[in-house]
Design a protein around this motif. Structure first.
Motif, PDB file in Angstrom:
ATOM      1  N   MET A 170     -20.261  68.608   4.559  1.00  0.00           N
ATOM      2  CA  MET A 170     -21.641  67.930   5.084  1.00  0.00           C
ATOM      3  C   MET A 170     -21.699  67.698   6.504  1.00  0.00           C
ATOM      4  N   THR A 171     -22.544  68.199   7.122  1.00  0.00           N
ATOM      5  CA  THR A 171     -22.755  68.093   8.720  1.00  0.00           C
ATOM      6  C   THR A 171     -23.056  66.601   9.055  1.00  0.00           C
ATOM      7  N   ARG A 172     -22.533  65.960   9.779  1.00  0.00           N
ATOM      8  CA  ARG A 172     -22.633  64.609  10.100  1.00  0.00           C
ATOM      9  C   ARG A 172     -23.508  64.164  11.495  1.00  0.00           C
ATOM     10  N   ASN A 173     -24.543  64.002  11.535  1.00  0.00           N
ATOM     11  CA  ASN A 173     -25.447  63.747  12.712  1.00  0.00           C
ATOM     12  C   ASN A 173     -25.183  62.601  13.312  1.00  0.00           C
ATOM     13  N   LYS A 174     -25.216  62.402  14.582  1.00  0.00           N
ATOM     14  CA  LYS A 174     -25.172  61.134  15.229  1.00  0.00           C
ATOM     15  C   LYS A 174     -26.298  60.384  14.934  1.00  0.00           C
ATOM     16  N   ILE A 175     -25.886  59.082  14.695  1.00  0.00           N
ATOM     17  CA  ILE A 175     -27.381  58.282  14.025  1.00  0.00           C
ATOM     18  C   ILE A 175     -27.287  56.827  15.136  1.00  0.00           C
ATOM     19  N   SER A 176     -28.362  56.363  15.571  1.00  0.00           N
ATOM     20  CA  SER A 176     -28.373  55.003  16.005  1.00  0.00           C
ATOM     21  C   SER A 176     -29.876  54.584  15.664  1.00  0.00           C
ATOM     22  N   ILE A 177     -29.461  53.533  14.927  1.00  0.00           N
ATOM     23  CA  ILE A 177     -30.783  52.846  14.377  1.00  0.00           C
ATOM     24  C   ILE A 177     -30.662  51.220  14.840  1.00  0.00           C
ATOM     25  N   SER A 178     -31.831  51.166  15.536  1.00  0.00           N
ATOM     26  CA  SER A 178     -31.823  49.648  16.007  1.00  0.00           C
ATOM     27  C   SER A 178     -32.812  48.908  15.291  1.00  0.00           C
ATOM     28  N   VAL A 223     -41.619  55.463  16.784  1.00  0.00           N
ATOM     29  CA  VAL A 223     -41.809  56.448  15.338  1.00  0.00           C
ATOM     30  C   VAL A 223     -40.846  55.625  14.275  1.00  0.00           C
ATOM     31  N   ALA A 224     -41.533  55.392  13.241  1.00  0.00           N
ATOM     32  CA  ALA A 224     -40.698  54.810  11.973  1.00  0.00           C
ATOM     33  C   ALA A 224     -40.757  56.031  10.988  1.00  0.00           C
ATOM     34  N   LEU A 225     -39.235  56.308  10.698  1.00  0.00           N
ATOM     35  CA  LEU A 225     -39.174  57.047   9.491  1.00  0.00           C
ATOM     36  C   LEU A 225     -38.938  56.309   8.277  1.00  0.00           C
ATOM     37  N   GLY A 226     -39.607  56.713   7.335  1.00  0.00           N
ATOM     38  CA  GLY A 226     -39.550  56.154   5.642  1.00  0.00           C
ATOM     39  C   GLY A 226     -38.774  57.162   5.047  1.00  0.00           C
ATOM     40  N   ARG A 227     -37.725  56.670   4.126  1.00  0.00           N
ATOM     41  CA  ARG A 227     -37.057  57.335   3.283  1.00  0.00           C
ATOM     42  C   ARG A 227     -37.047  56.443   1.829  1.00  0.00           C
ATOM     43  N   VAL A 228     -36.833  56.951   0.707  1.00  0.00           N
ATOM     44  CA  VAL A 228     -36.732  55.986  -0.449  1.00  0.00           C
ATOM     45  C   VAL A 228     -35.336  56.310  -0.643  1.00  0.00           C
ATOM     46  N   ILE A 229     -34.761  54.748  -0.707  1.00  0.00           N
ATOM     47  CA  ILE A 229     -33.290  54.679  -0.669  1.00  0.00           C
ATOM     48  C   ILE A 229     -33.016  53.568  -1.681  1.00  0.00           C
ATOM     49  N   VAL A 230     -32.095  53.953  -2.612  1.00  0.00           N
ATOM     50  CA  VAL A 230     -31.672  53.090  -3.885  1.00  0.00           C
ATOM     51  C   VAL A 230     -30.314  52.925  -3.956  1.00  0.00           C
ATOM     52  N   PRO A 231     -29.560  52.122  -3.254  1.00  0.00           N
ATOM     53  CA  PRO A 231     -28.007  51.943  -3.521  1.00  0.00           C
ATOM     54  C   PRO A 231     -27.613  51.352  -4.817  1.00  0.00           C
ATOM     55  N   LEU A 232     -26.515  51.666  -5.499  1.00  0.00           N
ATOM     56  CA  LEU A 232     -26.218  51.474  -6.747  1.00  0.00           C
ATOM     57  C   LEU A 232     -25.038  50.290  -6.492  1.00  0.00           C
ATOM     58  N   ASP A 233     -24.675  50.147  -5.645  1.00  0.00           N
ATOM     59  CA  ASP A 233     -23.398  49.085  -5.499  1.00  0.00           C
ATOM     60  C   ASP A 233     -23.399  47.847  -6.342  1.00  0.00           C
ATOM     61  N   LEU A 269     -27.747  60.509   4.627  1.00  0.00           N
ATOM     62  CA  LEU A 269     -28.559  60.197   5.737  1.00  0.00           C
ATOM     63  C   LEU A 269     -27.909  60.773   6.908  1.00  0.00           C
ATOM     64  N   HIS A 270     -26.817  60.875   7.125  1.00  0.00           N
ATOM     65  CA  HIS A 270     -26.072  61.404   8.262  1.00  0.00           C
ATOM     66  C   HIS A 270     -26.279  63.002   8.344  1.00  0.00           C
ATOM     67  N   ALA A 271     -26.753  63.501   7.151  1.00  0.00           N
ATOM     68  CA  ALA A 271     -27.204  64.989   7.104  1.00  0.00           C
ATOM     69  C   ALA A 271     -28.659  65.132   7.367  1.00  0.00           C
ATOM     70  N   ASP A 272     -29.418  63.971   7.393  1.00  0.00           N
ATOM     71  CA  ASP A 272     -30.810  64.228   7.484  1.00  0.00           C
ATOM     72  C   ASP A 272     -30.892  64.594   9.083  1.00  0.00           C
ATOM     73  N   PRO A 273     -31.761  65.815   9.364  1.00  0.00           N
ATOM     74  CA  PRO A 273     -32.007  66.113  10.770  1.00  0.00           C
ATOM     75  C   PRO A 273     -33.119  65.405  11.296  1.00  0.00           C
ATOM     76  N   ILE A 274     -33.738  64.663  10.861  1.00  0.00           N
ATOM     77  CA  ILE A 274     -34.738  63.934  11.231  1.00  0.00           C
ATOM     78  C   ILE A 274     -34.305  62.690  11.853  1.00  0.00           C
ATOM     79  N   LEU A 275     -33.311  61.763  11.296  1.00  0.00           N
ATOM     80  CA  LEU A 275     -32.989  60.530  11.640  1.00  0.00           C
ATOM     81  C   LEU A 275     -32.246  60.370  12.980  1.00  0.00           C
TER      82      LEU A 275
END
Length: 343
Positions: free
Chosen positions: A1-9, A236-246, A293-299
């Motif tokens: 799976m392609t991993r995009n470079k992401i920088s979320i502040s 720009v604020a991007l929303g995603r439904v994220i439910v971690p199981l940890d 998330l690293h494969a998400d092309p918008i993030l």
């Protein structure tokens, strides 16, 4: 799976603010407490939905006024207020008051168009023939202008007040609030309009399929058009439904996975006449979620990520989700608690 470079502040979360229909106080109090908890965890922003005829927050202004007194740092936002049911002047007064109480922490998300349940609420909310009522973007612009406008009337207009003669203007004046307006974009038209009128952009896991059946293609086109239409440099604020199981127990994990399976079918093809496209929910271990998330092309093209909490869950679920997200996922996206202290 392609991993995009992401920088979320900047990370935030969106709460549905749901409650049992026979006990609204319990749910509203728990949502206020969740905002406090999110602030303690280091989230930069907390957003609430405004929805009518449902057991949830029907007045974002009233709810967030209470939240201003329960929090001190976290930004507070509406995602979104359908402007169709609102008076642009009175809403400006209400939200200006909230912003002043928050000491400048309010973000106002809006949407135009015919609001939901119009056949039921229209006769109750409007006088006269509401079928020809203006539900266009012009109502949003009137709200924006009310926040920005100076004195009303001509240069000689004064009103009598207990404090003497005064030049009339909307009170209280919330300095800077007009620059913290957001538009909920989900189509090419709305993205272009938001960019050309100086609004920040809210995008999420629901969008409109225009000349494509691919969710990410549609959203990428909207984001590009927003920026080319004047939104370059704005938030720009991007929303995603994220439910971690940890840290969820086995029974809760199964419930989360069943929830995701039940919503998968809607992601397979455009839905309805408007060709609505849905992104798949991100449910799994933090490692699995990070891979997606690293494969998400918008993030990679945004710096703000909004965790959208599902409607159907309980308070303890929400706390586990936001805790796991900020502990295991956000740091791997380039975020650190120091980012929030500086925000």
């Amino acid at each position: 799976m392609t991993r995009n470079k992401i920088s979320i502040s900047h990370i935030g979360f969106l709460s549905p603010g749901n409650y049992p229909a026979d006990d609204p106080l319990d749910g509203l109090e728990k949502t206020l407490a969740l905002l406090e908890y999110g602030e303690a965890l280091g989230f930069a922003s907390a957003w609430v939905r405004q929805r009518h005829l449902e057991p949830g927050i029907s007045s974002a202004a009233a709810f967030l006024a209470a939240a201003t007194q329960r929090t001190s740092r976290i930004e507070l936002g509406t995602a979104v207020i359908p402007i169709g049911y609102e008076n642009p002047y009175r809403l400006a007064e209400d939200l200006s008051t909230v912003d002043v109480l928050s000491r400048g922490r309010l973000n106002v998300g809006l949407s135009a168009g015919k609001p939901p349940h119009l056949d039921l609420i229209g006769p109750l909310a409007f006088d006269g023939d509401w079928s020809a009522y203006d539900f266009s973007h012009q109502r949003v612009l009137r709200f924006q202008e009310n926040l920005r406008s100076g004195s009303l009337g001509d240069d000689d207009t004064l009103i009598k007040t207990p404090f003497g003669a005064k030049r009339p203007r909307l009170q209280p004046h919330a300095k800077g609030l007009a620059d913290r307006l957001w538009y909920g974009g989900g189509s090419l038209r709305s993205a272009a309009w938001a960019g050309s009128h100086g609004f920040n952009l809210l995008i999420g896991n629901v969008t409109t399929g225009e000349e494509t059946d691919a969710f990410f293609v549609a959203q990428a086109r909207q984001l590009a058009l927003y920026r080319s239409s004047g939104g370059e440099g704005r938030r720009v604020a991007l929303g995603r439904v994220i439910v971690p199981l940890d840290s969820a127990d086995p029974r809760t994990r199964k419930r989360y996975l069943d929830y995701a399976i039940g919503r998968t079918e809607r992601t397979l093809a455009p839905q309805g006449e408007r060709r609505t496209l849905y992104a798949r929910d991100l449910v799994g271990t933090s490692h699995e979620i990070l891979e997606r998330l690293h494969a998400d092309p918008i993030l990679p093209h945004v710096h703000e990520l909004r965790l959208e909490l599902p409607y159907e869950f309980e308070d303890e679920d929400y706390r586990q989700i936001v805790r796991d997200f900020v502990t295991h996922i956000a740091p791997e996206l380039g975020w650190s608690p120091a980012d929030q202290r500086a925000a």
